[in-house]
Scaffold this motif. Sequence first.
Motif, mmCIF file in Angstrom:
data_model
loop_
_atom_site.group_PDB
_atom_site.id
_atom_site.type_symbol
_atom_site.label_atom_id
_atom_site.label_comp_id
_atom_site.label_asym_id
_atom_site.label_seq_id
_atom_site.Cartn_x
_atom_site.Cartn_y
_atom_site.Cartn_z
ATOM 1 N N HIS A 335 0.790 -1.222 0.000
ATOM 2 C CA HIS A 335 0.000 0.000 0.000
ATOM 3 C C HIS A 335 0.825 1.277 0.000
ATOM 4 C CE1 HIS A 335 1.052 -0.002 4.248
ATOM 5 N NE2 HIS A 335 0.455 -1.180 4.397
ATOM 6 N N HIS A 336 2.116 1.213 0.343
ATOM 7 C CA HIS A 336 3.023 2.366 0.310
ATOM 8 C C HIS A 336 2.562 3.524 1.200
ATOM 9 C CE1 HIS A 336 4.750 0.210 -3.034
ATOM 10 N NE2 HIS A 336 3.611 0.278 -3.690
ATOM 11 N N LEU A 337 1.829 3.222 2.255
ATOM 12 C CA LEU A 337 1.359 4.256 3.173
ATOM 13 C C LEU A 337 2.134 4.183 4.487
ATOM 14 C CD1 LEU A 337 -2.515 3.906 2.732
ATOM 15 C CD2 LEU A 337 -1.062 5.675 1.754
ATOM 16 N N GLU A 338 2.469 5.351 5.034
ATOM 17 C CA GLU A 338 3.103 5.399 6.342
ATOM 18 C C GLU A 338 2.024 5.234 7.414
ATOM 19 O OE1 GLU A 338 6.223 5.686 7.238
ATOM 20 O OE2 GLU A 338 7.122 5.957 5.261
ATOM 21 N N SER A 339 2.349 4.525 8.470
ATOM 22 C CA SER A 339 1.386 4.386 9.557
ATOM 23 C C SER A 339 2.078 4.537 10.900
ATOM 24 C CB SER A 339 0.669 3.034 9.483
ATOM 25 O OG SER A 339 1.562 1.974 9.689
ATOM 26 N N PHE A 340 1.355 5.141 11.839
ATOM 27 C CA PHE A 340 1.865 5.367 13.187
ATOM 28 C C PHE A 340 0.751 5.039 14.183
ATOM 29 C CE2 PHE A 340 3.885 8.278 10.246
ATOM 30 C CZ PHE A 340 5.238 8.086 10.497
ATOM 31 N N GLY A 341 1.139 4.828 15.406
ATOM 32 C CA GLY A 341 0.179 4.645 16.483
ATOM 33 C C GLY A 341 0.301 5.775 17.481
ATOM 34 N N LEU A 342 -0.775 6.056 18.196
ATOM 35 C CA LEU A 342 -0.764 7.083 19.236
ATOM 36 C C LEU A 342 -1.538 6.554 20.433
ATOM 37 C CD1 LEU A 342 -0.366 9.843 20.491
ATOM 38 C CD2 LEU A 342 -2.210 10.733 19.045
ATOM 39 N N ILE A 343 -0.867 6.478 21.578
ATOM 40 C CA ILE A 343 -1.502 5.946 22.785
ATOM 41 C C ILE A 343 -1.338 6.933 23.940
ATOM 42 C CG2 ILE A 343 -1.144 3.541 22.090
ATOM 43 C CD1 ILE A 343 1.230 3.449 24.038
ATOM 44 N N ILE A 356 8.765 2.218 23.362
ATOM 45 C CA ILE A 356 7.554 2.255 22.545
ATOM 46 C C ILE A 356 7.756 3.133 21.314
ATOM 47 C CG2 ILE A 356 5.183 3.134 22.501
ATOM 48 C CD1 ILE A 356 4.964 2.180 25.431
ATOM 49 N N ARG A 357 8.415 4.262 21.498
ATOM 50 C CA ARG A 357 8.616 5.189 20.381
ATOM 51 C C ARG A 357 9.487 4.580 19.290
ATOM 52 N NH1 ARG A 357 10.880 10.335 23.123
ATOM 53 N NH2 ARG A 357 11.144 10.978 20.951
ATOM 54 N N ASP A 358 10.368 3.671 19.662
ATOM 55 C CA ASP A 358 11.195 2.982 18.668
ATOM 56 C C ASP A 358 10.362 2.079 17.762
ATOM 57 O OD1 ASP A 358 13.447 4.179 19.671
ATOM 58 O OD2 ASP A 358 14.008 2.491 20.946
ATOM 59 N N LEU A 359 9.137 1.758 18.173
ATOM 60 C CA LEU A 359 8.255 0.874 17.409
ATOM 61 C C LEU A 359 7.317 1.653 16.488
ATOM 62 C CD1 LEU A 359 7.232 -1.560 20.307
ATOM 63 C CD2 LEU A 359 9.051 -1.879 18.609
ATOM 64 N N GLY A 360 7.517 2.955 16.378
ATOM 65 C CA GLY A 360 6.643 3.773 15.539
ATOM 66 C C GLY A 360 5.376 4.202 16.242
ATOM 67 N N ILE A 361 5.374 4.144 17.570
ATOM 68 C CA ILE A 361 4.208 4.526 18.367
ATOM 69 C C ILE A 361 4.474 5.870 19.028
ATOM 70 C CG2 ILE A 361 2.665 3.884 20.244
ATOM 71 C CD1 ILE A 361 2.499 1.935 17.974
ATOM 72 N N TRP A 362 3.563 6.803 18.841
ATOM 73 C CA TRP A 362 3.644 8.072 19.550
ATOM 74 C C TRP A 362 2.950 7.919 20.903
ATOM 75 C CZ3 TRP A 362 1.336 11.620 15.153
ATOM 76 C CH2 TRP A 362 2.146 11.512 14.020
ATOM 77 N N VAL A 363 3.407 8.713 21.861
ATOM 78 C CA VAL A 363 2.838 8.623 23.210
ATOM 79 C C VAL A 363 2.456 10.018 23.681
ATOM 80 C CG1 VAL A 363 3.183 7.855 25.582
ATOM 81 C CG2 VAL A 363 4.309 6.628 23.705
ATOM 82 N N CYS A 364 1.222 10.123 24.155
ATOM 83 C CA CYS A 364 0.799 11.381 24.765
ATOM 84 C C CYS A 364 1.597 11.587 26.054
ATOM 85 C CB CYS A 364 -0.703 11.324 25.069
ATOM 86 S SG CYS A 364 -1.353 12.818 25.847
ATOM 87 N N LYS A 365 2.139 12.768 26.240
ATOM 88 C CA LYS A 365 2.939 13.040 27.435
ATOM 89 C C LYS A 365 2.077 13.040 28.695
ATOM 90 C CE LYS A 365 6.422 15.892 25.107
ATOM 91 N NZ LYS A 365 7.055 17.238 25.035
ATOM 92 N N LEU A 366 0.782 13.234 28.528
ATOM 93 C CA LEU A 366 -0.122 13.265 29.673
ATOM 94 C C LEU A 366 -0.757 11.891 29.859
ATOM 95 C CD1 LEU A 366 -1.780 16.743 29.094
ATOM 96 C CD2 LEU A 366 0.411 16.165 30.141
ATOM 97 N N ALA A 367 -1.301 11.668 31.033
ATOM 98 C CA ALA A 367 -1.802 10.340 31.376
ATOM 99 C C ALA A 367 -2.912 9.889 30.444
ATOM 100 C CB ALA A 367 -2.296 10.331 32.826
ATOM 101 N N THR A 528 2.556 19.644 21.045
ATOM 102 C CA THR A 528 3.737 19.638 21.908
ATOM 103 C C THR A 528 3.599 18.626 23.041
ATOM 104 O OG1 THR A 528 2.837 21.422 23.287
ATOM 105 C CG2 THR A 528 4.240 22.059 21.420
ATOM 106 N N MET A 529 2.375 18.153 23.275
ATOM 107 C CA MET A 529 2.130 17.164 24.321
ATOM 108 C C MET A 529 2.214 15.720 23.792
ATOM 109 S SD MET A 529 1.594 18.635 27.275
ATOM 110 C CE MET A 529 2.854 19.845 26.842
ATOM 111 N N ILE A 530 2.643 15.571 22.542
ATOM 112 C CA ILE A 530 2.766 14.241 21.930
ATOM 113 C C ILE A 530 4.236 13.956 21.657
ATOM 114 C CG2 ILE A 530 2.062 12.752 20.028
ATOM 115 C CD1 ILE A 530 -0.264 13.723 21.783
ATOM 116 N N GLU A 531 4.738 12.875 22.235
ATOM 117 C CA GLU A 531 6.131 12.458 21.989
ATOM 118 C C GLU A 531 6.172 11.613 20.733
ATOM 119 O OE1 GLU A 531 8.720 11.381 25.203
ATOM 120 O OE2 GLU A 531 7.102 11.662 26.648
ATOM 121 N N ARG A 532 6.880 12.101 19.690
ATOM 122 C CA ARG A 532 6.897 11.430 18.387
ATOM 123 C C ARG A 532 8.291 10.906 18.066
ATOM 124 N NH1 ARG A 532 3.507 15.746 14.736
ATOM 125 N NH2 ARG A 532 3.878 14.198 13.136
#
Length: 532
Positions: A335-343, A356-367, A528-532
């Motif tokens: 499909h040639h599409l980039e994909s990411f996760g956000l938790i 987690i970020r090494d796996l292509g997952i973004w993490v919200c800095k807040l709980a 700015t509250m999302i660690e990418r």
Amino acid sequence: MDINLPFNKDTQSNIPLSEIKSIVVIGANGSGKTRFGSQLEQMYLNRSHRISAQKSLSMPVHVPTSSKEKAQMEFEYGAYSEDKMYAVSQGKKSWRWQSNFNTSLLNDYEKLMVLLHTEEFEELLKYKEDLIEKPRTKLDIIQEIWEEVLPHRNITKRAGIIEVYSTDKPEEKYNGSEMSDGERVIFYLIGEVVCAPKDALLIIDEPEMHLHKSITKKLWDAIENERPDCTFIYLTHDIDFAVSRQNATRIWLKSYEGNAIWDYVILPNDSHLPEQVYLEILGSRESILFIEGDDSSIDYKIFQQVFSEFTIKPLGGCVKVFEATKSFNEQKAFHHLESFGLIDRDRRTDEEIRHIRDLGIWVCKLAEAENLLLVESIVKIVAERMNKNPDDVFNQVKSNVIDFFRNQLDLQALQHTISRVERIFKTVTTHKDIKTINELDTKLTEFWGELNYIGIYEETKQSFADLLTAQDYLAILKVFNNKGLLHNSKVSELCDLNPRNNAYLNFVISLLKENSEKSSQIKDGIRTMIER
């Protein structure tokens, strides 16, 4: 059936498929599905039967009979000729499709009805003359399936006439020509398939058209069951229908490139991603962002506005986000599409988040995503829009959040401890070196003996107490998991918004939808509250 698909842009060849019973070709409007189907029909002209999306649904009031041979040829090729070879080689194009395979309106309802009544007449004559047992005619089959799909309607057959009545009003019969579009198309589709030649390649363009979703699967399941000798090829843009065809080979049709060349891929059947989600995403040309929650969650409502350059797909829990991101990225060749996760951060440590970020997952800095609504810059923008003093409102929100956290301190420390112990425990129970129950027993004994969960709790509680001492509002939002936080912050009341109908959230979303400096500031504040 073994078939070759039309010419593929990437492989520069026709792609062969072996032992195929059904294929679903799914693509957006304008992707070339009809041309794809007509190309298949022309490739297998003497064994294919195509049902166009552009078709007349005008059922005749009265139907004459004909000879069986003449009626069959007119149904299959559009007209009758004693020259069978010409009918096979040229008849379909010239007669059935008026010399245009792609755009001609298919007008064969009357020919179908003539064939059905002719076959009914001939079979009953044979039965009358004791040449055969009581027959199950094609009209019988249509009636059985039609009444199964529409259980509150019945069909009555008379010479040259089809009548319909409601099961609760059998005395109020009406001619089949007066059926609704849905009723007529169901009769038509069953008839087209039932009358198709033996071992036919059936090509059905938009099989869901005019049909309610509640009956589409039931109808096509019954039709397929009636013709196990045939191979079904469906051309659709309907994801629900595509998913309903179990064990089908699925083809994502991206575009028609001209000169009988298509850009398409055969979809893998080993994806961890739910099939419906997979098909939905393939219709997008944008990068994908998998998130937690569902279509009604705060996560989705916020991130849909903040990350508008992505196709946002909520999947429920964080585990599904991990699986989908990994699976979709592993299949990038398709499909040639980039994909990411956000938790959400939840109760994870900084070390866990780095992994987690090494796996292509973004993490919200807040709980939690809800905590984003309490970020200082956002609270002040809403307060200002509501003609409130932004500093006064925020200071009171901050005080309320800190007080609520103080009241929840012991419980929050306990929940963080439990979460930490659970994650450590998983590293033991999923250990690949454990081969026997004795080895597991040893590992668990060592684990519980070495784990100082009281110490983890005391350390966590002290770190939270330090945040209270420092009045570190942002750091508290980082660790405070509580679905009641937005309510207890009193931010809605302080901004003169109704606290009972999500008015504060909806106001923030409305600001995000604006093309204004304030909407940009809110988006930047959340980003700015999302660690990418």
